[in-house]
Design an enzyme around this catalytic site. Sequence first.
Site, PDB file in Angstrom:
ATOM      1  N   SER A  25       9.948 -16.774   4.520  1.00  0.00           N
ATOM      2  CA  SER A  25      10.653 -16.652   3.089  1.00  0.00           C
ATOM      3  C   SER A  25       9.413 -16.460   1.957  1.00  0.00           C
ATOM      4  O   SER A  25       8.240 -16.980   1.887  1.00  0.00           O
ATOM      5  CB  SER A  25      11.081 -18.332   2.430  1.00  0.00           C
ATOM      6  OG  SER A  25      11.597 -17.934   0.867  1.00  0.00           O
ATOM      7  N   ALA A  43       6.665 -25.729   2.512  1.00  0.00           N
ATOM      8  CA  ALA A  43       5.665 -26.565   3.082  1.00  0.00           C
ATOM      9  C   ALA A  43       6.150 -25.962   4.637  1.00  0.00           C
ATOM     10  O   ALA A  43       5.605 -25.260   5.839  1.00  0.00           O
ATOM     11  CB  ALA A  43       5.664 -28.098   3.251  1.00  0.00           C
ATOM     12  N   TYR A  61      10.571 -27.295   1.749  1.00  0.00           N
ATOM     13  CA  TYR A  61      11.034 -25.816   1.871  1.00  0.00           C
ATOM     14  C   TYR A  61       9.823 -24.745   1.816  1.00  0.00           C
ATOM     15  O   TYR A  61       9.538 -24.074   2.746  1.00  0.00           O
ATOM     16  CB  TYR A  61      12.107 -25.223   1.383  1.00  0.00           C
ATOM     17  CG  TYR A  61      12.848 -23.947   1.268  1.00  0.00           C
ATOM     18  CD1 TYR A  61      13.904 -24.028   2.433  1.00  0.00           C
ATOM     19  CD2 TYR A  61      12.110 -23.059   0.996  1.00  0.00           C
ATOM     20  CE1 TYR A  61      14.723 -22.372   3.125  1.00  0.00           C
ATOM     21  CE2 TYR A  61      12.234 -21.930   1.082  1.00  0.00           C
ATOM     22  CZ  TYR A  61      13.895 -21.394   2.419  1.00  0.00           C
ATOM     23  OH  TYR A  61      14.118 -20.115   3.179  1.00  0.00           O
ATOM     24  N   LYS A 109       8.298 -23.238   5.622  1.00  0.00           N
ATOM     25  CA  LYS A 109       7.852 -21.475   6.144  1.00  0.00           C
ATOM     26  C   LYS A 109       6.690 -21.236   5.984  1.00  0.00           C
ATOM     27  O   LYS A 109       6.068 -20.214   6.398  1.00  0.00           O
ATOM     28  CB  LYS A 109       8.495 -20.580   4.414  1.00  0.00           C
ATOM     29  CG  LYS A 109      10.091 -21.367   4.514  1.00  0.00           C
ATOM     30  CD  LYS A 109      10.711 -20.779   5.872  1.00  0.00           C
ATOM     31  CE  LYS A 109      12.034 -20.597   5.744  1.00  0.00           C
ATOM     32  NZ  LYS A 109      12.980 -20.508   7.254  1.00  0.00           N
ATOM     33  N   ASN A 126      15.876 -17.216  13.540  1.00  0.00           N
ATOM     34  CA  ASN A 126      16.084 -16.784  12.044  1.00  0.00           C
ATOM     35  C   ASN A 126      16.877 -17.978  11.666  1.00  0.00           C
ATOM     36  O   ASN A 126      17.070 -18.021   9.986  1.00  0.00           O
ATOM     37  CB  ASN A 126      17.522 -15.557  11.524  1.00  0.00           C
ATOM     38  CG  ASN A 126      17.953 -15.325  10.691  1.00  0.00           C
ATOM     39  OD1 ASN A 126      17.613 -15.072  10.379  1.00  0.00           O
ATOM     40  ND2 ASN A 126      19.686 -16.004  11.132  1.00  0.00           N
ATOM     41  N   ILE A 151      17.622 -13.002  -1.075  1.00  0.00           N
ATOM     42  CA  ILE A 151      19.082 -11.562  -0.560  1.00  0.00           C
ATOM     43  C   ILE A 151      20.373 -12.773  -0.972  1.00  0.00           C
ATOM     44  O   ILE A 151      20.433 -13.606  -1.145  1.00  0.00           O
ATOM     45  CB  ILE A 151      18.526 -11.604   0.949  1.00  0.00           C
ATOM     46  CG1 ILE A 151      16.995 -11.145   0.692  1.00  0.00           C
ATOM     47  CG2 ILE A 151      19.526 -10.965   1.800  1.00  0.00           C
ATOM     48  CD1 ILE A 151      16.506 -10.463   1.283  1.00  0.00           C
TER      49      ILE A 151
END
Length: 259
Positions: free
Chosen positions: A150, A165, A163, A167, A97, A196
């Site tokens: 994500s 890339a 970010y 994910k 996570n 979220i």
Amino acid sequence: MQNYKRLSRSVQGLTVLITGAGSGMGRATARVFADEGAHVSVTDVNSEAAQAVAGEIEANGGTARAWQLDIGDRDAIPRVVDAVAAHFGGLDIVVNNAGISVRAAIDNPAYDDAWTRGLSVMLTAQQRIIRAALPYLRKSGSPRIVNIASTEALGATALHSAYSAAKAGVTGLTRSLAVELGRDGITVNCICPGPITTAMTARIPDEQKAVYARRRTALNRYGDPEEVAHMTLSLCLPAASFLTGAVIPVDGGLMARNA
């Protein structure tokens, strides 16, 4: 007539390791698993936050222990995974996570640093944790891996290429390991959260969140961390034994909406 099979929907007594569990979705995931009777290893780079979450769980009658873990430290990962398995007598579930926010323009002089840090924490660390956990997962009767990515892996936002890339790499890692580890009965799935309400989004003004949610999501709101946590739990149930290699958006309909 074929016999009806009763499949367990309980994680009672199973051991779960959750990274980034000191806050946000990780904390919610730890609480949800504990409520269902799992033994929860709360790991986070912030040792005080990890201890606080473990304390919450124990105060509510659950079983938990905290470990400080910087997932960017490759030597710390096997040490903590081994300690978790030794303490609880095994390891059944891994939830990757932990994440960070990485934002940089491609022509920014600091881009290389953002790229390296983003992939190290959000992609490389996930495979290292899985590799460290494999000997224990192979001994489990219900081994599960859930990687958190994500919706940025499925779409894109300007200035978030490092970010995105990382994910997107998580989704590829998930599918490949699902195929590779299927022979061991280990399921590997991925959740792609959308907007979220967490510490990572806390700095966005509420008015901007409301406008974005109405414009982009089918449900016209941001999600709660617990809503992601319950999907994670569902993927880890013993009954979820034929679901692997899935990439599941938990995004309030963001990826489904065109206009």
